[in-house]
Every structure is written in structure tokens, then in C-alpha cells.
Design a protein around this motif. Structure first.
Motif, PDB file in Angstrom:
ATOM      1  N   PHE A  15       0.807  -1.222   0.000  1.00 29.56           N
ATOM      2  CA  PHE A  15       0.000   0.000   0.000  1.00 29.56           C
ATOM      3  C   PHE A  15       0.838   1.269   0.000  1.00 29.56           C
ATOM      4  O   PHE A  15       0.304   2.360   0.197  1.00 29.56           O
ATOM      5  CB  PHE A  15      -0.924   0.008   1.227  1.00 29.56           C
ATOM      6  CG  PHE A  15      -1.770  -1.236   1.358  1.00 29.56           C
ATOM      7  CD1 PHE A  15      -2.573  -1.657   0.316  1.00 29.56           C
ATOM      8  CD2 PHE A  15      -1.751  -1.978   2.530  1.00 29.56           C
ATOM      9  CE1 PHE A  15      -3.360  -2.792   0.435  1.00 29.56           C
ATOM     10  CE2 PHE A  15      -2.528  -3.116   2.658  1.00 29.56           C
ATOM     11  CZ  PHE A  15      -3.341  -3.533   1.607  1.00 29.56           C
ATOM     12  N   ALA A  16       2.146   1.153  -0.192  1.00 29.83           N
ATOM     13  CA  ALA A  16       3.028   2.327  -0.095  1.00 29.83           C
ATOM     14  C   ALA A  16       2.627   3.447  -1.049  1.00 29.83           C
ATOM     15  O   ALA A  16       2.827   4.624  -0.746  1.00 29.83           O
ATOM     16  CB  ALA A  16       4.477   1.909  -0.361  1.00 29.83           C
ATOM     17  N   ALA A  17       2.039   3.092  -2.199  1.00 28.91           N
ATOM     18  CA  ALA A  17       1.647   4.125  -3.170  1.00 28.91           C
ATOM     19  C   ALA A  17       0.595   5.073  -2.605  1.00 28.91           C
ATOM     20  O   ALA A  17       0.462   6.217  -3.066  1.00 28.91           O
ATOM     21  CB  ALA A  17       1.114   3.479  -4.450  1.00 28.91           C
ATOM     22  N   LEU A  18      -0.135   4.642  -1.576  1.00 28.71           N
ATOM     23  CA  LEU A  18      -1.163   5.498  -0.981  1.00 28.71           C
ATOM     24  C   LEU A  18      -0.560   6.719  -0.298  1.00 28.71           C
ATOM     25  O   LEU A  18      -1.245   7.718  -0.073  1.00 28.71           O
ATOM     26  CB  LEU A  18      -1.993   4.698   0.034  1.00 28.71           C
ATOM     27  CG  LEU A  18      -2.794   3.514  -0.535  1.00 28.71           C
ATOM     28  CD1 LEU A  18      -3.492   2.762   0.583  1.00 28.71           C
ATOM     29  CD2 LEU A  18      -3.794   3.984  -1.579  1.00 28.71           C
ATOM     30  N   LEU A  24      -6.921  11.506   2.774  1.00 27.21           N
ATOM     31  CA  LEU A  24      -6.659  10.662   3.944  1.00 27.21           C
ATOM     32  C   LEU A  24      -7.146   9.258   3.633  1.00 27.21           C
ATOM     33  O   LEU A  24      -8.326   9.060   3.342  1.00 27.21           O
ATOM     34  CB  LEU A  24      -7.391  11.213   5.173  1.00 27.21           C
ATOM     35  CG  LEU A  24      -7.435  12.748   5.312  1.00 27.21           C
ATOM     36  CD1 LEU A  24      -8.223  13.140   6.543  1.00 27.21           C
ATOM     37  CD2 LEU A  24      -6.041  13.327   5.336  1.00 27.21           C
ATOM     38  N   VAL A  25      -6.251   8.266   3.684  1.00 22.07           N
ATOM     39  CA  VAL A  25      -6.602   6.905   3.269  1.00 22.07           C
ATOM     40  C   VAL A  25      -6.182   5.895   4.328  1.00 22.07           C
ATOM     41  O   VAL A  25      -5.067   5.943   4.850  1.00 22.07           O
ATOM     42  CB  VAL A  25      -5.938   6.535   1.921  1.00 22.07           C
ATOM     43  CG1 VAL A  25      -6.364   5.131   1.486  1.00 22.07           C
ATOM     44  CG2 VAL A  25      -6.318   7.543   0.838  1.00 22.07           C
ATOM     45  N   ALA A  26      -7.096   4.969   4.620  1.00 17.92           N
ATOM     46  CA  ALA A  26      -6.787   3.828   5.489  1.00 17.92           C
ATOM     47  C   ALA A  26      -7.231   2.559   4.783  1.00 17.92           C
ATOM     48  O   ALA A  26      -8.256   2.544   4.093  1.00 17.92           O
ATOM     49  CB  ALA A  26      -7.500   3.951   6.827  1.00 17.92           C
ATOM     50  N   ALA A  37      -2.297   3.062   7.206  1.00 20.51           N
ATOM     51  CA  ALA A  37      -2.718   4.466   7.200  1.00 20.51           C
ATOM     52  C   ALA A  37      -1.673   5.259   6.436  1.00 20.51           C
ATOM     53  O   ALA A  37      -0.481   5.126   6.700  1.00 20.51           O
ATOM     54  CB  ALA A  37      -2.859   4.997   8.632  1.00 20.51           C
ATOM     55  N   ASN A  38      -2.112   6.053   5.459  1.00 21.37           N
ATOM     56  CA  ASN A  38      -1.125   6.814   4.688  1.00 21.37           C
ATOM     57  C   ASN A  38      -0.670   8.045   5.468  1.00 21.37           C
ATOM     58  O   ASN A  38      -1.206   8.384   6.530  1.00 21.37           O
ATOM     59  CB  ASN A  38      -1.665   7.167   3.296  1.00 21.37           C
ATOM     60  CG  ASN A  38      -2.690   8.289   3.315  1.00 21.37           C
ATOM     61  OD1 ASN A  38      -3.275   8.621   4.350  1.00 21.37           O
ATOM     62  ND2 ASN A  38      -2.931   8.878   2.155  1.00 21.37           N
ATOM     63  N   HIS A  39       0.351   8.723   4.946  1.00 24.29           N
ATOM     64  CA  HIS A  39       0.948   9.856   5.659  1.00 24.29           C
ATOM     65  C   HIS A  39      -0.077  10.950   5.942  1.00 24.29           C
ATOM     66  O   HIS A  39      -0.052  11.581   7.004  1.00 24.29           O
ATOM     67  CB  HIS A  39       2.112  10.439   4.851  1.00 24.29           C
ATOM     68  CG  HIS A  39       3.317   9.552   4.805  1.00 24.29           C
ATOM     69  ND1 HIS A  39       3.692   8.756   5.859  1.00 24.29           N
ATOM     70  CD2 HIS A  39       4.251   9.353   3.819  1.00 24.29           C
ATOM     71  CE1 HIS A  39       4.796   8.093   5.537  1.00 24.29           C
ATOM     72  NE2 HIS A  39       5.149   8.435   4.308  1.00 24.29           N
ATOM     73  N   ALA A  40      -0.970  11.211   4.958  1.00 24.43           N
ATOM     74  CA  ALA A  40      -1.948  12.281   5.129  1.00 24.43           C
ATOM     75  C   ALA A  40      -2.873  11.989   6.311  1.00 24.43           C
ATOM     76  O   ALA A  40      -3.228  12.890   7.079  1.00 24.43           O
ATOM     77  CB  ALA A  40      -2.763  12.455   3.844  1.00 24.43           C
ATOM     78  N   LEU A  41      -3.260  10.710   6.480  1.00 19.68           N
ATOM     79  CA  LEU A  41      -4.132  10.347   7.605  1.00 19.68           C
ATOM     80  C   LEU A  41      -3.374  10.433   8.919  1.00 19.68           C
ATOM     81  O   LEU A  41      -3.925  10.885   9.941  1.00 19.68           O
ATOM     82  CB  LEU A  41      -4.696   8.934   7.394  1.00 19.68           C
ATOM     83  CG  LEU A  41      -5.679   8.433   8.459  1.00 19.68           C
ATOM     84  CD1 LEU A  41      -6.867   9.379   8.576  1.00 19.68           C
ATOM     85  CD2 LEU A  41      -6.150   7.017   8.134  1.00 19.68           C
TER      86      LEU A  41
END
Length: 361
Positions: A15-18, A24-26, A37-41
């Protein structure tokens, strides 16, 4: 514990591309427990993905029963995609209003939860409208200008021939001179409409502050008294590939608009235009995400954009002042879009901010 770490490490690779997304993506399992959980989340909530791992995402929304119901429906294959508005809880901050989208994935028992801050969603929708509007304007202007150009030449030529025939009738020659003069004025307008489409941009390395300094000199030469032009530059902004002359014209059009809007303040001696440059990181505009972007503001302390034309200021032939051609903002938007950029406007009485966004290398 080792199994959990192993599972989290595997998720990182899948999921690293997220992490490249601004939203915000989980990634959650069918119980709603966070698998990634991506960086934005992480930034939005205020917790690292390590601390969020295996925590139920329902604990971080203000209506947990809605999310749980959506997860149950997705697990039972009742829905492919579910959307609704809710609030995301955050550490030491007020809950964030978001538009939540729950979708299935190619991985069994995994769902993707994407949360778009409502303010960001509104901004993206506004940008999309601006881009669509600019494209429609471009086609309209091009077609209209060509339709006007041909008969205009015929009118002017016929008036000149008539003028030669009436050389001895001064009272009638005056009328033909009016026709020729007005035809020339319309021809000049048509040429300005077609100008952005007549040549491809001439790309070279551009320093945005040199562009601003050139515009500043022109504006102060035209308005030498009663107007202050303030420079607030981030000197670390790198050069980028662009057409220097087109960018000068775009910024000059914005500054000219500002100066004319400041007519009363210039007379009072307290008019101010500010050029402010900044770098934005991981910014999304024009439906694309950029690692770095130039953010150039042209700010004035004038009366603001009239309310009745706020939504139409980038339309051709729309002007907020008497005698304005209504082309300055249209052409500025076109020139900036030729650099993959966009101009936005935020205006209220006493503060109008035109913001240019252009991708940086």
C-alpha cells in the motif's frame, strides 16, 4: 507481536503508493481494524501508522455506527462503493469534516476508506470548474474572433474605398473615418483575443522574482504616487521552465487590475499591492498531484471583486470597472494554464488575493 509487525511490514509494501495521495486513506479489514494508514491520515489524526495499526477506525469517526454498517454491507457484497459525510476525530484538535468513501479492494477482506476534507473537496470542485470554464472560453474566443475578423476586414476595406470616392466631401469623409477607426479598434480587440493562441510558449529557465520585479517597476512607473508595492519573497524558490514574457504579462494583468481597483485608495495615499511567493509541498490542483509548486499571491487592499461577478471574473469580456475590456483575467488564466498552472481568487472588502499555482521541478 512479531506476527503483527510482519503483517504491517507486508502492508507497507503493498500500500506504499497510498502515501502519494493528498487525501486521507486507510486500508481496513472487515472488522474495521486499520491495516495501513497513509501519511496524510497520520498527519490529520496526529498518530503514527504504528499506533493506528489494529485500532478500529470506527473509534476515530463521530458516527461509528454508520461506518460499521457500511463495513457490514461491503462484507456482504451489498455495495461496491459507499459515500457519506462525517467527522474525523483528531488528537488535541476539533473533529475534521470529511466526505468518506468506502470501497472494496483486490485483496480479500480488505477495504479502502478514503476521506476527503470537505474544504479540500470544495476546492477541487472549484478548480475543475475553472479548468472546464477556461477550456470553453478558449474555444469560444477562438471561434468568435475568427468569425469577427473576416467581415471586419471587408468593412474596413469598403470604408476606405468609399473614403477615396468622397475625397472632396469633407462632411461625408468624417463618417468613413469613424467607420475605419472603429474597425481598427475592433481589430485590435480581436488580435488580443487571439494572441494566446498564435504562438507556442518559448520555454527557458525563469526566476519568478525577476518576473515580479519587472511588473513592480511597470506598475510604479504608471502609478508613482499613492501606491505601495510590497515584496514578500521566499528566495529559496528554484527556477523553473517557463515563458518569461507570458508570465510577466499574466502577473502584470493581475497587478493592473489591482491598481485600477485601488483608484480611491491611491487618491487617499494608502493603496497597497503585495507580491508574496511561497513553495507548497505535496499539493494537488488541476486533478494532478505535485511534489513542489510555486504559490504566487498578488494581494491588494481594495474594495474587493463585486459580488455579482465573483463567479464569472475569468470569463471573457466580464469586467468590474467602467472602461475595462474584460480580457485581463481571461488572458492571465490562459497564460498560467500554458504552464500547467491555475489562478484562484479569494476576495472580500479590503482584501483581494489572486493566487497563481505553477508546478516546480
Amino acid at each position: 507481536m512479531e506476527a503483527r509487525r510482519s503483517r504491517s511490514a507486508g502492508a507497507d509494501k503493498r500500500f506504499a503508493a497510498l502515501d502519494l495521495l493528498a487525501t486521507l486513506v486507510a486500508v481496513v479489514d472487515d472488522r474495521g481494524h486499520v491495516r495501513y494508514a497513509n501519511h496524510a491520515l497520520e498527519d490529520a489524526i496526529g498518530l503514527s501508522r504504528r499506533n493506528l495499526a489494529d485500532v478500529s477506525l470506527t473509534e476515530w469517526v463521530t458516527q461509528p455506527e454508520l461506518l460499521q454498517s457500511a463495513l457490514d454491507g461491503a462484507r456482504g457484497h451489498e455495495y461496491a462503493v459507499i459515500r457519506y459525510d462525517t467527522h474525523l476525530k483528531r488528537l488535541l484538535r476539533e473533529p475534521l469534516p470529511v466526505h468518506l468513501v468506502l470501497a472494496s479492494t483486490e485483496w480479500p477482506d480488505h477495504r479502502v476508506v478514503e476521506m476527503l476534507p470537505l474544504e479540500q473537496q470544495t476546492r477541487q470542485e472549484r478548480e475543475e470548474r475553472l479548468l472546464e470554464q477556461a477550456q470553453a472560453n478558449k474555444e469560444l474566443i477562438r471561434n468568435l474572433a475568427h468569425e469577427i475578423k473576416n467581415p471586419l476586414g471587408g468593412i474596413r476595406g469598403a470604408a476606405q474605398l468609399l473614403q477615396m470616392e468622397l475625397a472632396e466631401r469633407d462632411d461625408l469623409v468624417e463618417y468613413t473615418e469613424v467607420i475605419v477607426h472603429e474597425a481598427d479598434r475592433l481589430q485590435s480587440l480581436v488580435d488580443r483575443l487571439l494572441a494566446p493562441h498564435r504562438r507556442a510558449p518559448v520555454m527557458a529557465d525563469v526566476n519568478i522574482h525577476e518576473v515580479c520585479e519587472r511588473v513592480r517597476a511597470i506598475i510604479l512607473a504608471e502609478f508613482p504616487r499613492g501606491l505601495r508595492v510590497v515584496r514578500d519573497y521566499d528566495t529559496s524558490i528554484p527556477e523553473f521552465r517557463g515563458d518569461r514574457e507570458l508570465l510577466i504579462q499574466a502577473v502584470l494583468n493581475l497587478a493592473h487590475n489591482a491598481a485600477h481597483a485601488l483608484k480611491e485608495r491611491i487618491a487617499a495615499g494608502d493603496a497597497c499591492i503585495t507580491f508574496r511567493s511561497r513553495v507548497q509541498r505535496q499539493v494537488t490542483f488541476g486533478k494532478r498531484r505535485f511534489r513542489l509548486a510555486l504559490e504566487l499571491h498578488v494581494i491588494d487592499n481594495g474594495p474587493g471583486v463585486p459580488e455579482e461577478i465573483k463567479d464569472r471574473i475569468f470569463y471573457p469580456l466580464v469586467s468590474g470597472r467602467d472602461g475595462g475590456s474584460g480580457l485581463g483575467l481571461t488572458l492571465a488564466q490562459t497564460f498560467v494554464q500554458q504552464h500547467q498552472g491555475l489562478i484562484e481568487c479569494d476576495s472580500r472588502p479590503g482584501h483581494t488575493d489572486f493566487k497563481i499555482l505553477i508546478p516546480l521541478p
